[in-house]
Design an enzyme around this catalytic site. Structure first.
Site, PDB file in Angstrom:
ATOM      1  N   GLU A 177      -6.220 -11.193  -0.388  1.00  0.00           N
ATOM      2  CA  GLU A 177      -7.165 -10.536   0.527  1.00  0.00           C
ATOM      3  C   GLU A 177      -8.577 -10.438  -0.048  1.00  0.00           C
ATOM      4  O   GLU A 177      -9.208  -9.382  -0.001  1.00  0.00           O
ATOM      5  CB  GLU A 177      -6.632  -9.151   0.921  1.00  0.00           C
TER       6      GLU A 177
ATOM      7  N   GLU B 210       0.797  -1.246   0.000  1.00  0.00           N
ATOM      8  CA  GLU B 210       0.000   0.000   0.000  1.00  0.00           C
ATOM      9  C   GLU B 210       0.825   1.289   0.000  1.00  0.00           C
ATOM     10  O   GLU B 210       0.687   2.132   0.890  1.00  0.00           O
ATOM     11  CB  GLU B 210      -0.963  -0.024   1.207  1.00  0.00           C
TER      12      GLU B 210
HETATM   13  O1  G3I Z   1      -3.848  -7.675  19.021  1.00  0.00           O
HETATM   14  C1  G3I Z   1      -4.984  -7.020  19.618  1.00  0.00           C
HETATM   15  C2  G3I Z   1      -5.494  -7.841  20.734  1.00  0.00           C
HETATM   16  O2  G3I Z   1      -4.529  -7.951  21.726  1.00  0.00           O
HETATM   17  C3  G3I Z   1      -6.788  -7.191  21.256  1.00  0.00           C
HETATM   18  O3  G3I Z   1      -7.368  -8.050  22.175  1.00  0.00           O
HETATM   19  C4  G3I Z   1      -7.790  -6.940  20.136  1.00  0.00           C
HETATM   20  C5  G3I Z   1      -9.008  -6.195  20.610  1.00  0.00           C
HETATM   21  O4  G3I Z   1      -9.682  -5.552  19.555  1.00  0.00           O
HETATM   22  O5  G3I Z   1      -7.166  -6.169  19.140  1.00  0.00           O
HETATM   23  C6  G3I Z   1      -6.063  -6.868  18.587  1.00  0.00           C
HETATM   24  O6  G3I Z   1      -5.515  -6.243  17.482  1.00  0.00           O
HETATM   25  C7  G3I Z   1      -6.300  -6.139  16.326  1.00  0.00           C
HETATM   26  C8  G3I Z   1      -5.739  -7.071  15.263  1.00  0.00           C
HETATM   27  O7  G3I Z   1      -6.420  -6.838  14.061  1.00  0.00           O
HETATM   28  C9  G3I Z   1      -5.871  -8.544  15.613  1.00  0.00           C
HETATM   29  O8  G3I Z   1      -7.202  -8.894  15.728  1.00  0.00           O
HETATM   30  C10 G3I Z   1      -6.231  -4.697  15.883  1.00  0.00           C
HETATM   31  O9  G3I Z   1      -6.901  -3.892  16.826  1.00  0.00           O
HETATM   32  C11 G3I Z   1      -6.862  -4.532  14.542  1.00  0.00           C
HETATM   33  O10 G3I Z   1      -6.620  -3.213  14.056  1.00  0.00           O
HETATM   34  C12 G3I Z   1      -6.225  -5.517  13.585  1.00  0.00           C
HETATM   35  O11 G3I Z   1      -6.857  -5.358  12.337  1.00  0.00           O
HETATM   36  C13 G3I Z   1      -6.209  -5.947  11.244  1.00  0.00           C
HETATM   37  C14 G3I Z   1      -5.781  -4.859  10.261  1.00  0.00           C
HETATM   38  O12 G3I Z   1      -5.252  -5.438   9.095  1.00  0.00           O
HETATM   39  C15 G3I Z   1      -4.703  -3.962  10.844  1.00  0.00           C
HETATM   40  O13 G3I Z   1      -3.508  -4.673  11.020  1.00  0.00           O
HETATM   41  C16 G3I Z   1      -7.181  -6.909  10.583  1.00  0.00           C
HETATM   42  O14 G3I Z   1      -7.419  -8.013  11.464  1.00  0.00           O
HETATM   43  C17 G3I Z   1      -6.596  -7.417   9.281  1.00  0.00           C
HETATM   44  O15 G3I Z   1      -7.582  -8.155   8.587  1.00  0.00           O
HETATM   45  C18 G3I Z   1      -6.188  -6.238   8.423  1.00  0.00           C
HETATM   46  O16 G3I Z   1      -5.588  -6.724   7.248  1.00  0.00           O
HETATM   47  C19 G3I Z   1      -5.152  -5.723   6.302  1.00  0.00           C
HETATM   48  C20 G3I Z   1      -3.957  -6.298   5.572  1.00  0.00           C
HETATM   49  O17 G3I Z   1      -2.972  -6.654   6.500  1.00  0.00           O
HETATM   50  C21 G3I Z   1      -3.427  -5.299   4.549  1.00  0.00           C
HETATM   51  N1  G3I Z   1      -4.468  -4.879   3.629  1.00  0.00           N
HETATM   52  C22 G3I Z   1      -5.677  -4.381   4.254  1.00  0.00           C
HETATM   53  C23 G3I Z   1      -6.234  -5.365   5.270  1.00  0.00           C
HETATM   54  C24 G3I Z   1      -7.473  -4.817   5.882  1.00  0.00           C
HETATM   55  O18 G3I Z   1      -7.184  -3.653   6.617  1.00  0.00           O
END
Ligand code: G3I
Length: 376
Positions: A266, A161
């Protein structure tokens, strides 16, 4: 005489293995079998799957998929939360699962503005580091991670990205400190660490014309400089009304024309209304919860479900048509209950974007796809 018997035995065993798929009982045929010869079929794994806690999911993954990527646990803020302190506990388990099941393993992701630890870009006074320091940090991060999994992780999302929808460079910290050269450097560092690994550029909204053109220009430019870039990952975070199948197909063709492999990464199709004019996977673009934006919390009406299924099938028809360019199609998760789409761009909704429902049951789309490939 013995020789003739031996030749016959060899002939028949070759015949049997080449027809392995058709010998499988129908109930055992997975999506990966039905799409063999076209492209790999992948899924993103979450932590409870990687640690083996979600055993029902694990069995489905083994049955249907021959490629895996970690949804979150190989991002830099997880792998190197503190400078110099690498945590490979989960990524080691993820890679072992892929190896044990002979899967094509994707590393996601080495350089991404989002989910990078804060320390990465600043010095002890909180000021931006110099270009030299950032280069060193990038090199150390990329090479420590890639060399640990050398020969095990087959392909890396090297840069994620870096381009905006209007075709301009995203003004990330990487860009602000190093300019566009951070992209070339990331690919060079990754290649040095594992010369045989496939290396990808991965982005969302790739069907948008200005973004498509900018990605093509960037890839051609890298190639002209002799940089190894194997593939272009088109994140497939689809909505019911965006993007059009036609524009998505144009990007597959344009990316294929660069000579790079094309990957649909994705993939998910949200059935919910979108608060914005088009899709985004930028996690900073969120909206507040409103009841009317969560219309299917008690289930999806049959006609809407069919509309959803037909839209997925329309995309797959395009993927099959271009299977000469497409090397992999990866779904962003397994079941609806675990999808990030339940919390994006609005938290707390009930979405249905994936192939398996909240009870791990395959949706009719799975049978339709097996039928489409004439193997069901
Ligand atoms: O790790 C914490 C955990 O300790 C806590 O209990 C929980 C409570 O909400 O949050 C956890 O972290 C979350 C993590 O996902 C694991 O579930 C983050 O808040 C959340 O922001 C994170 O979201 C991920 C996002 O990327 C940001 O990294 C999504 O699952 C994931 O599907 C998404 O994937 C991205 C790709 O990597 C890149 N392209 C876009 C795609 C969608 O945004």
């Amino acid at each position: 005489m013995r020789l003739i018997v031996l030749i016959k035995a060899l002939f028949f065993s070759a015949l049997i293995s080449s027809n392995m798929i058709s010998c499988k009982p129908k109930s055992e045929i997975g999506l990966k079998d039905s799409m063999k010869g076209k492209f790999l079929v992948g899924t993103a794994m979450n932590t409870s799957q990687i640690t083996g806690r979600d055993s029902i999911a694990i069995n489905l993954i083994i049955k249907h998929f021959n490629s895996i990527v970690a949804e979150n646990i190989m991002k830099s803020e997880v792998i190197q939360p503190v400078e110099g302190e690498f945590d490979f506990a989960l990524s080691d388990q993820f890679v072992k699962f892929g190896q044990d099941n002979k899967m094509f393993i994707i590393g996601h992701t080495l350089v991404w503005h989002s989910q990078a630890p804060k320390w990465f870009f600043v010095d002890e006074n909180g000021k931006d580091v110099s270009p030299e320091v950032l280069k060193e940090r990038m090199k150390k991060h990329i090479q420590t991670v890639v060399s640990r999994y050398k020969g095990k992780v087959h392909g890396w999302d090297v840069v994620n990205e870096a381009i905006e929808d209007d075709g301009s460079w995203r003004k990330s910290k990487f860009y602000q400190i190093l300019g566009e050269d951070f992209i070339r450097l990331a690919f060079v560092y990754a290649h040095e660490a594992d010369p045989n690994a496939e290396l990808y550029y991965n982005d969302y909204n790739m069907a948008v014309q200005k973004k498509r053109n900018a990605v093509v220009a960037m890839v051609n430019n890298l190639k002209a400089q002799g940089v190894k870039i194997t593939g272009i990952g088109m994140q497939g975070h689809l909505l019911m009304d965006f993007p059009s199948v036609e524009e998505f197909e144009k990007s597959i063709v344009a990316f294929g024309a660069t000579g790079a492999k094309v990957m649909i990464t994705e993939l998910d199709l949200s059935i919910l209304p979108n608060p914005f004019s088009k899709a985004s996977a930028d996690i900073s673009n969120t909206a507040d919860y409103q009841e009317k934006m969560n219309p299917y919390k008690n289930g999806v009406p049959a006609d809407k479900m069919i509309e959803w299924e037909n839209r997925y099938l329309d995309f797959f028809k395009v993927f099959f048509r271009h299977s000469d360019k497409i090397s992999r199609v990866t779904l962003w998760g397994l079941t609806d209950k675990d999808s990030w789409k339940n919390n994006f761009p609005i938290r707390g909704r009930t979405d249905y974007p994936l192939f398996f429902d909240r009870n791990y049951q395959p949706k009719p789309i799975v049978t339709k796809l097996l039928e489409m490939t004439n193997l069901n």
